[in-house]
Motif scaffolding. Structure first.
Motif, PDB file in Angstrom:
ATOM      1  N   LEU A  60       0.822  -1.207   0.000  1.00 43.83           N
ATOM      2  CA  LEU A  60       0.000   0.000   0.000  1.00 43.83           C
ATOM      3  C   LEU A  60       0.861   1.265   0.000  1.00 43.83           C
ATOM      4  CD1 LEU A  60      -2.796   1.273   0.097  1.00 43.83           C
ATOM      5  CD2 LEU A  60      -2.730   1.078   2.600  1.00 43.83           C
ATOM      6  N   VAL A  61       1.945   1.266   0.753  1.00 45.36           N
ATOM      7  CA  VAL A  61       2.798   2.450   0.812  1.00 45.36           C
ATOM      8  C   VAL A  61       3.391   2.743  -0.563  1.00 45.36           C
ATOM      9  CG1 VAL A  61       4.908   3.417   1.785  1.00 45.36           C
ATOM     10  CG2 VAL A  61       3.314   2.170   3.263  1.00 45.36           C
ATOM     11  N   LEU A  62       3.855   1.700  -1.254  1.00 46.17           N
ATOM     12  CA  LEU A  62       4.418   1.892  -2.590  1.00 46.17           C
ATOM     13  C   LEU A  62       3.342   2.328  -3.581  1.00 46.17           C
ATOM     14  CD1 LEU A  62       6.859  -1.163  -2.824  1.00 46.17           C
ATOM     15  CD2 LEU A  62       7.392   1.224  -2.301  1.00 46.17           C
ATOM     16  N   ALA A  63       2.147   1.775  -3.425  1.00 43.94           N
ATOM     17  CA  ALA A  63       1.039   2.187  -4.291  1.00 43.94           C
ATOM     18  C   ALA A  63       0.700   3.653  -4.066  1.00 43.94           C
ATOM     19  CB  ALA A  63      -0.182   1.309  -4.025  1.00 43.94           C
ATOM     20  N   ALA A  64       0.754   4.107  -2.800  1.00 47.78           N
ATOM     21  CA  ALA A  64       0.482   5.513  -2.496  1.00 47.78           C
ATOM     22  C   ALA A  64       1.537   6.416  -3.115  1.00 47.78           C
ATOM     23  CB  ALA A  64       0.425   5.713  -0.983  1.00 47.78           C
ATOM     24  N   VAL A  65       2.799   6.007  -3.034  1.00 45.95           N
ATOM     25  CA  VAL A  65       3.879   6.792  -3.658  1.00 45.95           C
ATOM     26  C   VAL A  65       3.676   6.853  -5.172  1.00 45.95           C
ATOM     27  CG1 VAL A  65       6.357   6.866  -4.123  1.00 45.95           C
ATOM     28  CG2 VAL A  65       5.533   6.312  -1.826  1.00 45.95           C
ATOM     29  N   ALA A  66       3.295   5.721  -5.765  1.00 53.89           N
ATOM     30  CA  ALA A  66       3.044   5.692  -7.209  1.00 53.89           C
ATOM     31  C   ALA A  66       1.896   6.622  -7.577  1.00 53.89           C
ATOM     32  CB  ALA A  66       2.729   4.261  -7.653  1.00 53.89           C
ATOM     33  N   ALA A  67       0.866   6.686  -6.714  1.00 56.53           N
ATOM     34  CA  ALA A  67      -0.266   7.581  -6.971  1.00 56.53           C
ATOM     35  C   ALA A  67       0.176   9.037  -6.954  1.00 56.53           C
ATOM     36  CB  ALA A  67      -1.364   7.347  -5.938  1.00 56.53           C
ATOM     37  N   ILE A  68       1.028   9.396  -5.997  1.00 61.76           N
ATOM     38  CA  ILE A  68       1.513  10.785  -5.924  1.00 61.76           C
ATOM     39  C   ILE A  68       2.328  11.133  -7.161  1.00 61.76           C
ATOM     40  CG2 ILE A  68       3.043  12.337  -4.645  1.00 61.76           C
ATOM     41  CD1 ILE A  68       2.144  10.880  -2.085  1.00 61.76           C
ATOM     42  N   VAL A  69       3.149  10.188  -7.611  1.00 58.65           N
ATOM     43  CA  VAL A  69       3.925  10.412  -8.832  1.00 58.65           C
ATOM     44  C   VAL A  69       2.994  10.546 -10.032  1.00 58.65           C
ATOM     45  CG1 VAL A  69       5.613   9.398 -10.417  1.00 58.65           C
ATOM     46  CG2 VAL A  69       5.979   9.253  -7.945  1.00 58.65           C
ATOM     47  N   PHE A  70       2.004   9.663 -10.112  1.00 61.21           N
ATOM     48  CA  PHE A  70       1.046   9.717 -11.219  1.00 61.21           C
ATOM     49  C   PHE A  70       0.294  11.043 -11.217  1.00 61.21           C
ATOM     50  CE2 PHE A  70      -3.193   9.164 -12.978  1.00 61.21           C
ATOM     51  CZ  PHE A  70      -2.949   8.520 -14.188  1.00 61.21           C
ATOM     52  N   GLY A  71      -0.165  11.465 -10.035  1.00 59.83           N
ATOM     53  CA  GLY A  71      -0.878  12.734  -9.950  1.00 59.83           C
ATOM     54  C   GLY A  71      -0.002  13.898 -10.364  1.00 59.83           C
ATOM     55  N   SER A  72       1.260  13.904  -9.927  1.00 58.05           N
ATOM     56  CA  SER A  72       2.177  14.983 -10.266  1.00 58.05           C
ATOM     57  C   SER A  72       2.423  15.055 -11.766  1.00 58.05           C
ATOM     58  CB  SER A  72       3.509  14.791  -9.531  1.00 58.05           C
ATOM     59  OG  SER A  72       3.314  14.768  -8.136  1.00 58.05           O
ATOM     60  N   VAL A  73       2.655  13.897 -12.377  1.00 56.98           N
ATOM     61  CA  VAL A  73       2.904  13.859 -13.819  1.00 56.98           C
ATOM     62  C   VAL A  73       1.663  14.293 -14.595  1.00 56.98           C
ATOM     63  CG1 VAL A  73       3.438  12.351 -15.779  1.00 56.98           C
ATOM     64  CG2 VAL A  73       4.714  12.128 -13.636  1.00 56.98           C
ATOM     65  N   SER A  74       0.489  13.872 -14.132  1.00 59.83           N
ATOM     66  CA  SER A  74      -0.744  14.273 -14.813  1.00 59.83           C
ATOM     67  C   SER A  74      -0.933  15.784 -14.728  1.00 59.83           C
ATOM     68  CB  SER A  74      -1.952  13.547 -14.212  1.00 59.83           C
ATOM     69  OG  SER A  74      -2.201  13.976 -12.884  1.00 59.83           O
ATOM     70  N   GLY A  75      -0.550  16.380 -13.600  1.00 62.64           N
ATOM     71  CA  GLY A  75      -0.621  17.824 -13.481  1.00 62.64           C
ATOM     72  C   GLY A  75       0.284  18.518 -14.475  1.00 62.64           C
ATOM     73  N   LEU A  76       1.492  17.994 -14.634  1.00 65.60           N
ATOM     74  CA  LEU A  76       2.437  18.562 -15.599  1.00 65.60           C
ATOM     75  C   LEU A  76       1.900  18.445 -17.023  1.00 65.60           C
ATOM     76  CD1 LEU A  76       5.231  19.737 -16.237  1.00 65.60           C
ATOM     77  CD2 LEU A  76       6.124  17.397 -16.263  1.00 65.60           C
ATOM     78  N   VAL A  77       1.333  17.288 -17.351  1.00 64.74           N
ATOM     79  CA  VAL A  77       0.799  17.081 -18.700  1.00 64.74           C
ATOM     80  C   VAL A  77      -0.356  18.036 -18.984  1.00 64.74           C
ATOM     81  CG1 VAL A  77      -0.417  15.441 -20.191  1.00 64.74           C
ATOM     82  CG2 VAL A  77       1.551  14.683 -18.835  1.00 64.74           C
ATOM     83  N   VAL A  78      -1.263  18.175 -18.039  1.00 60.83           N
ATOM     84  CA  VAL A  78      -2.403  19.073 -18.232  1.00 60.83           C
ATOM     85  C   VAL A  78      -1.934  20.512 -18.422  1.00 60.83           C
ATOM     86  CG1 VAL A  78      -4.393  20.116 -17.054  1.00 60.83           C
ATOM     87  CG2 VAL A  78      -4.082  17.636 -17.046  1.00 60.83           C
ATOM     88  N   ARG A  79      -0.964  20.912 -17.619  1.00 58.35           N
ATOM     89  CA  ARG A  79      -0.469  22.285 -17.748  1.00 58.35           C
ATOM     90  C   ARG A  79       0.153  22.520 -19.123  1.00 58.35           C
ATOM     91  NH1 ARG A  79       3.910  25.884 -18.856  1.00 58.35           N
ATOM     92  NH2 ARG A  79       2.977  27.871 -18.279  1.00 58.35           N
ATOM     93  N   GLU A  80       0.967  21.572 -19.595  1.00 60.81           N
ATOM     94  CA  GLU A  80       1.664  21.769 -20.865  1.00 60.81           C
ATOM     95  C   GLU A  80       0.746  21.610 -22.074  1.00 60.81           C
ATOM     96  OE1 GLU A  80       5.121  22.621 -21.311  1.00 60.81           O
ATOM     97  OE2 GLU A  80       4.595  23.190 -19.273  1.00 60.81           O
ATOM     98  N   VAL A  81      -0.211  20.689 -21.993  1.00 63.44           N
ATOM     99  CA  VAL A  81      -1.052  20.375 -23.148  1.00 63.44           C
ATOM    100  C   VAL A  81      -2.288  21.267 -23.233  1.00 63.44           C
ATOM    101  CG1 VAL A  81      -2.440  18.577 -24.252  1.00 63.44           C
ATOM    102  CG2 VAL A  81      -0.231  17.996 -23.222  1.00 63.44           C
TER     103      VAL A  81
END
Length: 289
Positions: A60-81
């Motif tokens: 679960l801890v690793l899944a939570a870290v992966a979620a934070i990374v996924f959310g951060s990357v999605s934020g970057l993509v939305v901002r750029e695109v």
């Protein structure tokens, strides 16, 4: 007294989530002049990703870290695109884009993961005794993680060159550009940081309510109340405002009426704003005419 203590701790735990969401909103707004109405929905999708990874066998801890990374990357993509091509000063256009994106993401979540609530496991189980009251470790963890995250953000903005650049852009993007600050780099970092904080907030909140495509809609509403109460241009205000809203919400549910909790909370917020329109920690904005 025991009930009051439990109510206060639960309210602070909820308020910490509101503060994290509000802080993410304020960071993006101050750095890019965009109010990201899709913030909580994007963070919700990242939390669904964490649940899927955990169901597949990932800790679960690793899944939570992966979620934070996924959310951060999605934020970057939305901002750029989606946001950057709009250009500077297109506040209403950006507002419409993020609102539309929120609806699209909600629909995608419903189609991919379903509309029915899904249980999300606590990051930690168990309770601890404070005085004669028993408090869940999850609530204390929410307070601790939120405090650490907010402390790190505070350090970033006050003690590092990057934080100085972000504050310069927040004050005046034109002046910051003259000083050699790359506004686009600052905007990217702001969107990444904002989504990371929001995803952490959803991860801490989801075990209480379960996951649905619209689970964070009321939380987003309260986070907005918190940032207006604390001050739209103040990151400290976003956190303190969220904590105040969380405590008032729980107190109203416990001692007034669960049916009128929102009425009570927002009545208090409105009264404060009538006395201090810029919020508790906000600064008045003067325009030269």
């Amino acid at each position: 007294m025991d009930q009051l203590l439990i109510t206060l701790i639960g309210g602070l735990a909820n308020g910490a989530v509101y503060g994290l969401i509000g802080l993410g909103l304020v960071i993006v707004f101050r750095s890019t002049d965009v109010m990201n109405f899709a913030l909580a929905t994007m963070a919700t999708m990242a939390t669904y990703v964490a649940l899927s990874l955990h169901d597949s066998g990932l800790a679960l801890v690793l899944a939570a870290v992966a979620a934070i990374v996924f959310g951060s990357v999605s934020g970057l993509v939305v901002r750029e695109v989606l946001i950057r091509p709009l250009g500077q000063g297109r506040l209403f256009a950006a507002l419409v884009v993020t609102m539309g994106l929120s609806l699209i993401v909600e629909h995608y979540i419903g189609q991919h993961w379903g509309e029915q609530p899904k249980a999300f496991p606590r990051l930690v189980d168990g309770t601890v005794t404070i005085g004669s009251s028993r408090v869940t470790v999850q609530d204390l963890l929410a307070l601790a993680l939120a405090a650490v995250a907010m402390g790190l953000v505070g350090y970033l903005f006050t003690r590092t060159p990057l934080g100085s650049a972000m504050r310069a852009v927040a004050e005046s993007s034109e002046t910051a550009a003259i000083m050699g600050v790359d506004a686009h780099r600052v905007a990217r970092i702001a969107w990444v940081l904002g989504l990371a904080l929001a995803t952490l907030g959803v991860l801490l909140y989801a075990p209480k309510t379960g996951l649905t495509p619209v689970v964070m809609a009321p939380v987003m509403f309260r986070a907005f109340a918190g940032i207006f109460l604390g001050g739209l241009n103040s990151m400290v205000g976003a956190v303190v405002g969220g904590l105040i809203i969380g405590v008032l919400d729980n107190l109203a549910a416990a001692y007034v009426s669960a049916s009128f909790r929102d009425t009570f909370v927002f009545s208090v917020a409105i009264l404060v704003l009538l006395v201090r329109p810029q919020g508790i920690f906000g600064r008045p904005v003067f325009e030269r005419v």
